[in-house]
Design a protein around this motif. Sequence first.
Motif, PDB file in Angstrom:
ATOM      1  N   LEU A  24       6.400 109.040  43.240  1.00 10.04           N
ATOM      2  CA  LEU A  24       6.547 108.972  41.787  1.00 10.04           C
ATOM      3  C   LEU A  24       6.169 107.580  41.270  1.00 10.04           C
ATOM      4  O   LEU A  24       5.513 107.444  40.228  1.00 10.04           O
ATOM      5  CB  LEU A  24       7.994 109.297  41.395  1.00 10.04           C
ATOM      6  CG  LEU A  24       8.271 109.504  39.906  1.00 10.04           C
ATOM      7  CD1 LEU A  24       7.616 110.783  39.407  1.00 10.04           C
ATOM      8  CD2 LEU A  24       9.786 109.558  39.667  1.00 10.04           C
ATOM      9  N   GLU A  25       6.577 106.556  42.013  1.00  6.93           N
ATOM     10  CA  GLU A  25       6.249 105.173  41.611  1.00  6.93           C
ATOM     11  C   GLU A  25       4.744 104.949  41.608  1.00  6.93           C
ATOM     12  O   GLU A  25       4.186 104.357  40.687  1.00  6.93           O
ATOM     13  CB  GLU A  25       6.939 104.195  42.570  1.00  6.93           C
ATOM     14  CG  GLU A  25       6.981 102.753  42.077  1.00  6.93           C
ATOM     15  CD  GLU A  25       5.732 101.960  42.441  1.00  6.93           C
ATOM     16  OE1 GLU A  25       5.439 100.959  41.738  1.00  6.93           O
ATOM     17  OE2 GLU A  25       5.057 102.343  43.417  1.00  6.93           O
ATOM     18  N   GLY A  42      -0.991 105.166  38.944  1.00  7.15           N
ATOM     19  CA  GLY A  42      -2.219 105.905  38.702  1.00  7.15           C
ATOM     20  C   GLY A  42      -2.362 106.335  37.246  1.00  7.15           C
ATOM     21  O   GLY A  42      -3.460 106.305  36.680  1.00  7.15           O
ATOM     22  N   LEU A  43      -1.256 106.717  36.634  1.00  2.37           N
ATOM     23  CA  LEU A  43      -1.254 107.142  35.240  1.00  2.37           C
ATOM     24  C   LEU A  43      -1.712 106.037  34.293  1.00  2.37           C
ATOM     25  O   LEU A  43      -2.485 106.269  33.369  1.00  2.37           O
ATOM     26  CB  LEU A  43       0.164 107.569  34.853  1.00  2.37           C
ATOM     27  CG  LEU A  43       0.449 109.045  34.591  1.00  2.37           C
ATOM     28  CD1 LEU A  43       1.945 109.271  34.453  1.00  2.37           C
ATOM     29  CD2 LEU A  43      -0.260 109.504  33.331  1.00  2.37           C
ATOM     30  N   GLY A  53      -4.251 106.271  44.308  1.00  7.71           N
ATOM     31  CA  GLY A  53      -5.699 106.112  44.258  1.00  7.71           C
ATOM     32  C   GLY A  53      -6.399 107.247  43.544  1.00  7.71           C
ATOM     33  O   GLY A  53      -7.162 107.034  42.597  1.00  7.71           O
ATOM     34  N   LEU A  54      -6.136 108.480  43.980  1.00  5.47           N
ATOM     35  CA  LEU A  54      -6.820 109.619  43.386  1.00  5.47           C
ATOM     36  C   LEU A  54      -6.399 109.843  41.936  1.00  5.47           C
ATOM     37  O   LEU A  54      -7.215 110.228  41.099  1.00  5.47           O
ATOM     38  CB  LEU A  54      -6.552 110.875  44.212  1.00  5.47           C
ATOM     39  CG  LEU A  54      -7.171 110.875  45.616  1.00  5.47           C
ATOM     40  CD1 LEU A  54      -6.739 112.110  46.396  1.00  5.47           C
ATOM     41  CD2 LEU A  54      -8.695 110.812  45.532  1.00  5.47           C
ATOM     42  N   ALA A  83      -9.791 104.084  42.025  1.00  5.89           N
ATOM     43  CA  ALA A  83      -9.508 105.224  42.892  1.00  5.89           C
ATOM     44  C   ALA A  83     -10.181 105.037  44.251  1.00  5.89           C
ATOM     45  O   ALA A  83      -9.538 105.146  45.304  1.00  5.89           O
ATOM     46  CB  ALA A  83      -9.991 106.521  42.239  1.00  5.89           C
ATOM     47  N   PHE A  84     -11.472 104.748  44.225  1.00  7.40           N
ATOM     48  CA  PHE A  84     -12.195 104.522  45.478  1.00  7.40           C
ATOM     49  C   PHE A  84     -11.709 103.246  46.173  1.00  7.40           C
ATOM     50  O   PHE A  84     -11.710 103.163  47.406  1.00  7.40           O
ATOM     51  CB  PHE A  84     -13.696 104.455  45.221  1.00  7.40           C
ATOM     52  CG  PHE A  84     -14.329 105.798  44.970  1.00  7.40           C
ATOM     53  CD1 PHE A  84     -14.398 106.742  45.986  1.00  7.40           C
ATOM     54  CD2 PHE A  84     -14.838 106.119  43.736  1.00  7.40           C
ATOM     55  CE1 PHE A  84     -14.973 107.986  45.770  1.00  7.40           C
ATOM     56  CE2 PHE A  84     -15.423 107.356  43.499  1.00  7.40           C
ATOM     57  CZ  PHE A  84     -15.485 108.301  44.512  1.00  7.40           C
ATOM     58  N   GLN A  85     -11.287 102.267  45.378  1.00 10.81           N
ATOM     59  CA  GLN A  85     -10.760 101.034  45.956  1.00 10.81           C
ATOM     60  C   GLN A  85      -9.492 101.319  46.758  1.00 10.81           C
ATOM     61  O   GLN A  85      -9.297 100.778  47.853  1.00 10.81           O
ATOM     62  CB  GLN A  85     -10.470 100.023  44.846  1.00 10.81           C
ATOM     63  CG  GLN A  85     -10.007  98.666  45.351  1.00 10.81           C
ATOM     64  CD  GLN A  85      -9.596  97.744  44.207  1.00 10.81           C
ATOM     65  OE1 GLN A  85      -8.939  98.177  43.263  1.00 10.81           O
ATOM     66  NE2 GLN A  85     -10.003  96.488  44.276  1.00 10.81           N
TER      67      GLN A  85
END
Length: 397
Positions: A115-116, A121-122, A66-67, A352-354
């Motif tokens: 890592l997954e 996120g990436l 998320g972040l 991210a907030f989701q």
Amino acid sequence: MFNKHGTWPMKSSLLTRNVIILSMVSFFTDVASEMLYPVMPIYLSSIGFSVLLIGILEGVAEATAGLSKGYFGKLSDNQGKRLPFVQLGYALSAISKPLLVAYVFPLWVFFARTLERLGKGLRTGARDALLSDEATAATKGRVFGFHRAMDTLGAVVGPLLALLYLAFRPEDYKMLFLLAFLPGILAIGFTFLIREKKKERPGFISKTKFFDFFRYLKESPSNYRKLLVPLLIFTVFNSSDVFLLLKLKESGLGDTLVIGMYVFFNLVYALFAYPMGSFADKWGMKRIFVFGLLVFGGVYLGMAFAEQIWVFAVLFLFYGLFSAATEGVAKAWITNISHAKDTATAIGTYTAFQSIGTLMASSLAGLIWYSLGPEYMFIISGIAALLIGLYLYFSKL
């Protein structure tokens, strides 16, 4: 495979080379992930993870995803690049599958699982920005809908492959994790076929800090903020699908039927994602998204009282329609009201907030389920969705 204009032959021109390739990448990645979805808790239990430790693991992993979506979305916009984030993100997710079974030490499992999610996120903001670049305001619903359809089709194929394998090799979970690396390799290969459009490099920008995406809330268009509030409020009441499957299990359905219902839901989702995106382009993002929320409300109210298998089947059919009408449409809607230079940041901030909201939702749902009973959890979530849908309908977005 593609004609000289870079589009898929015999199809609408909105399905460009990059849209098709990104959709195939998501398809193979989801095949790999969903092959492991039904067996992940079983495998973790088999190597000594308690329910509490599994919960902590998933919480850390989801918080990481998320972040990092917000940070890497902002970084992608600041650097004016998309493809490196997409390629590395999908590579990390693929590599993590065999790493999960390399060792059984808890710290190693935490590392591999995190890592997954870091890979997710990436890639998320940059990938959705690439999709947005391939569409116009009039075609984004269909572009994001097609991508969601292919992504979700992987969620149909993956569990079926897992069930087929385990039918012949029961409890051979380690080999299943290794086999899940194969579609992951295909996904990585497809990322090298993506062609990123050249853009002017941004002017001087200070170093991107991890929480810089928070500042986008102040800098973003007012309509973005107006939309973000109800979307995130809904997220707090949209708990994990695990609770739907748990309801089936508590109602007496066997494991095969539970997994079969999950596959059925994803199949409906995959079949209707593109048509819903098309309707959103034609009739407006808000109308289709509100329709999805109203359907969600009806499904959850129905789940509170459902007991028979045919009722569950009908509810899961409509639940697939809800997902088709909201997931891709929300992202298309966001990109339409955001500046093109901030697309990855806008998507990254929302997702991210989701993710944080989803963690809160599952914790809240678990608390209500435990203290009051499952019917109250479904009723509260259903009513909340109906109220949010009505608010959006009468809003000036």
